[in-house]
Design an enzyme around this catalytic site. Structure first.
Site, PDB file in Angstrom:
ATOM      1  N   GLU A 442      42.071  39.363  26.085  1.00 11.25           N
ATOM      2  CA  GLU A 442      42.414  38.149  25.326  1.00 11.25           C
ATOM      3  C   GLU A 442      42.168  36.885  26.125  1.00 11.25           C
ATOM      4  OE1 GLU A 442      42.497  37.609  22.466  1.00 11.25           O
ATOM      5  OE2 GLU A 442      42.389  39.759  22.195  1.00 11.25           O
TER       6      GLU A 442
HETATM    7  C1  LIG Z   1      41.299  47.954  27.785  1.00 11.81           C
HETATM    8  C2  LIG Z   1      40.550  46.784  27.252  1.00 11.81           C
HETATM    9  C3  LIG Z   1      40.668  46.450  25.919  1.00 11.81           C
HETATM   10  C4  LIG Z   1      39.941  45.382  25.395  1.00 11.81           C
HETATM   11  N1  LIG Z   1      39.986  45.096  24.049  1.00 11.81           N
HETATM   12  C5  LIG Z   1      39.089  44.217  23.529  1.00 11.81           C
HETATM   13  C6  LIG Z   1      38.948  44.069  22.110  1.00 11.81           C
HETATM   14  O1  LIG Z   1      39.671  44.681  21.330  1.00 11.81           O
HETATM   15  N2  LIG Z   1      37.977  43.233  21.639  1.00 11.81           N
HETATM   16  C7  LIG Z   1      37.162  42.527  22.482  1.00 11.81           C
HETATM   17  O2  LIG Z   1      36.300  41.812  21.997  1.00 11.81           O
HETATM   18  N3  LIG Z   1      37.290  42.624  23.822  1.00 11.81           N
HETATM   19  C8  LIG Z   1      38.229  43.454  24.366  1.00 11.81           C
HETATM   20  N4  LIG Z   1      38.339  43.591  25.730  1.00 11.81           N
HETATM   21  C9  LIG Z   1      37.495  42.759  26.587  1.00 11.81           C
HETATM   22  C10 LIG Z   1      38.280  41.699  27.334  1.00 11.81           C
HETATM   23  O3  LIG Z   1      38.740  40.712  26.454  1.00 11.81           O
HETATM   24  C11 LIG Z   1      37.365  41.162  28.450  1.00 11.81           C
HETATM   25  O4  LIG Z   1      37.275  42.180  29.420  1.00 11.81           O
HETATM   26  C12 LIG Z   1      37.869  39.876  29.060  1.00 11.81           C
HETATM   27  O5  LIG Z   1      37.781  38.823  28.126  1.00 11.81           O
HETATM   28  C13 LIG Z   1      37.084  39.467  30.311  1.00 11.81           C
HETATM   29  O6  LIG Z   1      35.705  39.586  30.112  1.00 11.81           O
HETATM   30  P1  LIG Z   1      34.824  40.401  31.161  1.00 11.81           P
HETATM   31  O7  LIG Z   1      35.479  41.717  31.364  1.00 11.81           O
HETATM   32  O8  LIG Z   1      33.429  40.401  30.722  1.00 11.81           O
HETATM   33  O9  LIG Z   1      34.970  39.596  32.505  1.00 11.81           O
HETATM   34  P2  LIG Z   1      34.034  38.365  32.951  1.00 11.81           P
HETATM   35  O10 LIG Z   1      33.926  37.384  31.843  1.00 11.81           O
HETATM   36  O11 LIG Z   1      32.777  38.891  33.539  1.00 11.81           O
HETATM   37  O12 LIG Z   1      34.901  37.716  34.101  1.00 11.81           O
HETATM   38  C14 LIG Z   1      34.976  38.271  35.435  1.00 11.81           C
HETATM   39  C15 LIG Z   1      35.911  37.392  36.267  1.00 11.81           C
HETATM   40  O13 LIG Z   1      35.373  36.068  36.347  1.00 11.81           O
HETATM   41  C16 LIG Z   1      36.336  35.117  35.940  1.00 11.81           C
HETATM   42  N5  LIG Z   1      35.692  33.993  35.275  1.00 11.81           N
HETATM   43  C17 LIG Z   1      34.772  33.996  34.305  1.00 11.81           C
HETATM   44  N6  LIG Z   1      34.439  32.759  33.934  1.00 11.81           N
HETATM   45  C18 LIG Z   1      35.184  31.930  34.688  1.00 11.81           C
HETATM   46  C19 LIG Z   1      35.321  30.515  34.777  1.00 11.81           C
HETATM   47  N7  LIG Z   1      34.632  29.682  33.990  1.00 11.81           N
HETATM   48  N8  LIG Z   1      36.187  30.014  35.675  1.00 11.81           N
HETATM   49  C20 LIG Z   1      36.903  30.833  36.470  1.00 11.81           C
HETATM   50  N9  LIG Z   1      36.828  32.170  36.426  1.00 11.81           N
HETATM   51  C21 LIG Z   1      35.981  32.713  35.543  1.00 11.81           C
HETATM   52  C22 LIG Z   1      37.263  35.877  35.004  1.00 11.81           C
HETATM   53  O14 LIG Z   1      38.541  35.270  34.896  1.00 11.81           O
HETATM   54  C23 LIG Z   1      37.300  37.247  35.665  1.00 11.81           C
HETATM   55  O15 LIG Z   1      38.267  37.249  36.671  1.00 11.81           O
HETATM   56  C24 LIG Z   1      39.115  44.613  26.258  1.00 11.81           C
HETATM   57  C25 LIG Z   1      39.028  44.946  27.626  1.00 11.81           C
HETATM   58  C26 LIG Z   1      39.714  46.029  28.116  1.00 11.81           C
HETATM   59  C27 LIG Z   1      39.545  46.382  29.565  1.00 11.81           C
END
Ligand SMILES: Cc1cc2nc3c(=O)[nH]c(=O)nc-3n(C[C@H](O)[C@H](O)[C@H](O)COP(=O)(O)OP(=O)(O)OC[C@H]3O[C@@H](n4cnc5c(N)ncnc54)[C@H](O)[C@@H]3O)c2cc1C
Length: 595
Positions: A442
């Site tokens: 989220e």
């Molecule tokens: C168990 C689980 C359930 C989930 N359920 C859903 C779902 O139902 N629907 C859905 O669509 N998604 C879902 N997700 C996805 C989840 O919302 C994302 O994993 C999350 O939004 C982060 O995206 P990412 O994993 O690609 O990390 P990334 O976007 O690659 O981020 C990696 C790191 O970089 C940091 N970062 C990125 N951009 C910035 C910035 N501008 N400034 C500072 N820091 C930054 C982040 O905070 C993080 O620490 C789920 C994930 C999991 C693990």
């Protein structure tokens, strides 16, 4: 085996004594007839369902997890399906939904209580109905009449469930780079093609159909977030008479193996020309999806409140039973081999930390829920606008502050158990694992912090924050004259002044260098979270003091928790403010190739 008793006394305290919810609800045309007795009955029944039906499945769900069959179908853990049927039969999915589509039309506040208890009982199971409720809210706000006719009644009854499909392999935080396509078809529908990952409740055996709300790009879409549209894509297509038709081209490609929430199916979803319909306007999908995302952010806060409460209950019970060492001031139970560990100051610190985080979170989350009821239903437009501003400001704090605190609290809960906390049988390590995801999905807590500081505070030159500040000021003015309130009012006034100064300072620095916002955001959100808790704990302490003479030990405990909060948790802000003020220099000094 862990235990869970719904904390009905504290729930009633927050609703009736702290928030005086009936007074607020009486001003809202839809809720004027809801009396305290009705509220209490619903809370009690919700607690019963949570503790008797959902809770016994929590450890089973963790051990078994979900299973994907070769055809892409997914089986949830033993008992999940029957519990979901009971939930549907009990009418729980419809609690706060629109009566026009078969809902019970009760306040969001009551739904929030329901979700606290369900999440204490079983976060993984609760995610199935939780996401459906978000899908309902999104389609209710942005669906066409046809979409409302097809989906709302079935989502409200619980016969169908919902998902939110945003994330793709190359895009999580940065939705601007999503690739899934929505190609228009001659009949006005769209063909959706792409891969979504990490989709919670993406496929399962609980309900007869699933509606996926999918972000995708139209062929003529501008680049970035301004080119994203939203589509409703059902697992089974729907015939014109409303019956289920052919299987749509959306399948679960695999299930993720993960750290916690094993009972919830986290799916890779493949859309291979699946038929969908557009929700809201073309290219404005993110706007429509924000309804679901905001609901989900508050929902994740409730997941964390639920876990904090259940971890606290179990570690408090354990600390009264487990005998180790003697009290520093001499044996308290000399007839036993050792004293119960609750005599030790640091065990008490761990218990009180959990308790304060649970009670603070409950007060905060219910307050926001009641503001949402006001925002949506108040007859006066100015009141609606003011409360909407407050909800907007506070939503990222509910999401990030409650989830960070829950991870700390469940960890403390595990620590109280010593080595036994690390052993699966006691259930405490599951709470830590389950709590961890709440800080990530989220929108990570970093992203919530950037949203708060960059958009919600500096974005409007502090106007929304000042609205909150006025509430705090009014409370201080009124209660500051009471001698017995001094121990709460002085630190509250102090942190309020410091937040004001810190905000101005970061605002000035940000004008020179945008990285200052990124460097300060996380400690800033935590500091403002503490300001909110200080305000709410001071209000709760006032009520407890007013009722001191009643002899009711509930108020004695409330006062003790408030004192602990002010003396032991609020001082964290001194460090946080220093960190926020230290700025970006030391963070950005190291060249990337030296990491
Ligand atoms: C168990 C689980 C359930 C989930 N359920 C859903 C779902 O139902 N629907 C859905 O669509 N998604 C879902 N997700 C996805 C989840 O919302 C994302 O994993 C999350 O939004 C982060 O995206 P990412 O994993 O690609 O990390 P990334 O976007 O690659 O981020 C990696 C790191 O970089 C940091 N970062 C990125 N951009 C910035 C910035 N501008 N400034 C500072 N820091 C930054 C982040 O905070 C993080 O620490 C789920 C994930 C999991 C693990």
């Amino acid at each position: 085996m862990p235990q869970y008793n719904p904390p009905l006394r504290d729930i009633r305290f927050v609703i009736h004594e702290l928030l005086e919810a009936n007074k607020t609800l009486a001003a809202l045309p839809n809720y004027q007839d809801i009396d305290k007795e009705t509220i209490n009955q619903i809370i009690e029944e919700a607690g019963k369902f949570a503790s008797e039906v959902a809770f016994p499945l929590n450890q089973i769900g963790d051990k078994e997890g979900c299973t994907r069959n070769e055809d892409g179908s997914v089986i949830t853990p033993k008992g999940f399906k029957e519990a979901y049927q009971q939930y549907v039969d009990g009418g729980w999915p419809s609690l706060s939904c629109d009566p026009q589509y078969g809902g019970q039309g009760l306040p969001q506040l009551l739904n929030t209580v329901l979700y606290e208890t369900l999440n204490s009982a079983n976060q993984s199971w609760t995610m199935y109905p939780g996401l459906s409720h978000g899908a309902y809210e999104c389609l209710h706000a942005h669906g066409t009449d046809e979409q409302k006719k097809v989906y709302l009644e079935r989502l409200i009854s619980g016969h169908w469930t919902g998902t939110m499909c945003l994330t793709e392999p190359q895009c999580g935080t940065d939705l601007g780079i999503l690739k899934t396509k929505g190609d228009p078809l001659a009949d006005g529908t769209y063909s959706i093609t792409g891969t979504k990952i990490f989709i919670s409740s993406g496929e399962h055996d609980l309900a007869e159909n699933i509606v996926h709300l999918v972000l995708a790009r139209l062929p003529d879409a501008p680049k970035g977030t301004k080119g994203i549209s939203l589509f409703a894509v059902p697992k089974y297509l729907i015939n014109s008479d409303g019956t289920l038709g052919a299987r749509n081209q959306v399948t679960c490609g695999s299930l993720e193996h993960k750290m916690g929430i094993h009972g919830n199916a986290t799916c890779v979803m493949n859309f291979d020309g699946a038929i969908g319909t557009l929700v809201g306007e073309p290219h404005k999908g993110l706007n429509a999806m924000f309804v679901m995302m905001n609901a989900a952010r508050l929902g994740v806060g409730m997941q964390s409140l639920g876990l904090t409460e259940v971890a606290y209950q179990n570690s408090a019970a354990y600390a009264k039973e487990r005998l180790q060492m003697r009290s520093l001031t001499g044996a308290k139970e000399p007839e036993k081999a050792a004293d119960p560990i609750i005599v030790h100051p640091d065990v008490r610190r761990m218990l009180l930390t959990q308790r304060a985080y649970a009670e603070g979170a409950r007060a905060f989350a219910y307050w926001v829920a009641l503001m949402i009821d006001t925002e949506l239903n108040h007859p006066n437009e100015d009141v609606r606008k003011d409360t909407a501003d407050m909800v907007t400001l506070l939503t990222p704090i509910v999401k990030a502050f409650l989830t960070d605190n829950a991870f700390a609290a469940t960890n403390e809960g595990m620590q109280v158990f010593g080595g036994h906390g690390y052993i699966a049988e006691w259930g405490m390590e599951q709470y830590v694992r389950d709590a961890r995801i709440n800080m990530i999905y989220e929108g990570t807590n970093t992203i919530q912090s950037l949203d708060l500081l960059g958009r919600k505070v500096l974005g409007d030159m502090g106007a929304k924050l000042r609205k909150f500040g006025k509430l705090v000021e009014a409370f201080i003015d009124k209660q500051g004259v009471r001698k017995e309130m001094q121990e709460f009012i002085d630190p509250l006034a102090d942190i309020a002044t410091k937040v004001e100064k810190l905000t101005k300072e970061i605002g000035m620095k940000a004008m020179m260098n945008h990285e200052e916002v990124g460097a300060a955001a996380v400690p800033y959100l935590r500091t403002v979270g503490h300001l909110v808790y200080a305000y709410l704990f001071a209000r709760m302490a006032k009520i407890a003091l007013n009722n001191k003479a009643s002899g009711d030990s509930f108020y004695e405990a409330k006062l003790a928790t408030a004192r602990f909060y002010f003396e032991k948790l609020l001082p964290e802000t001194a460090m946080l403010i220093r960190q926020a003020r230290a700025g970006s220099k030391s963070l950005m000094a190291m060249p990337a190739d030296l990491f």
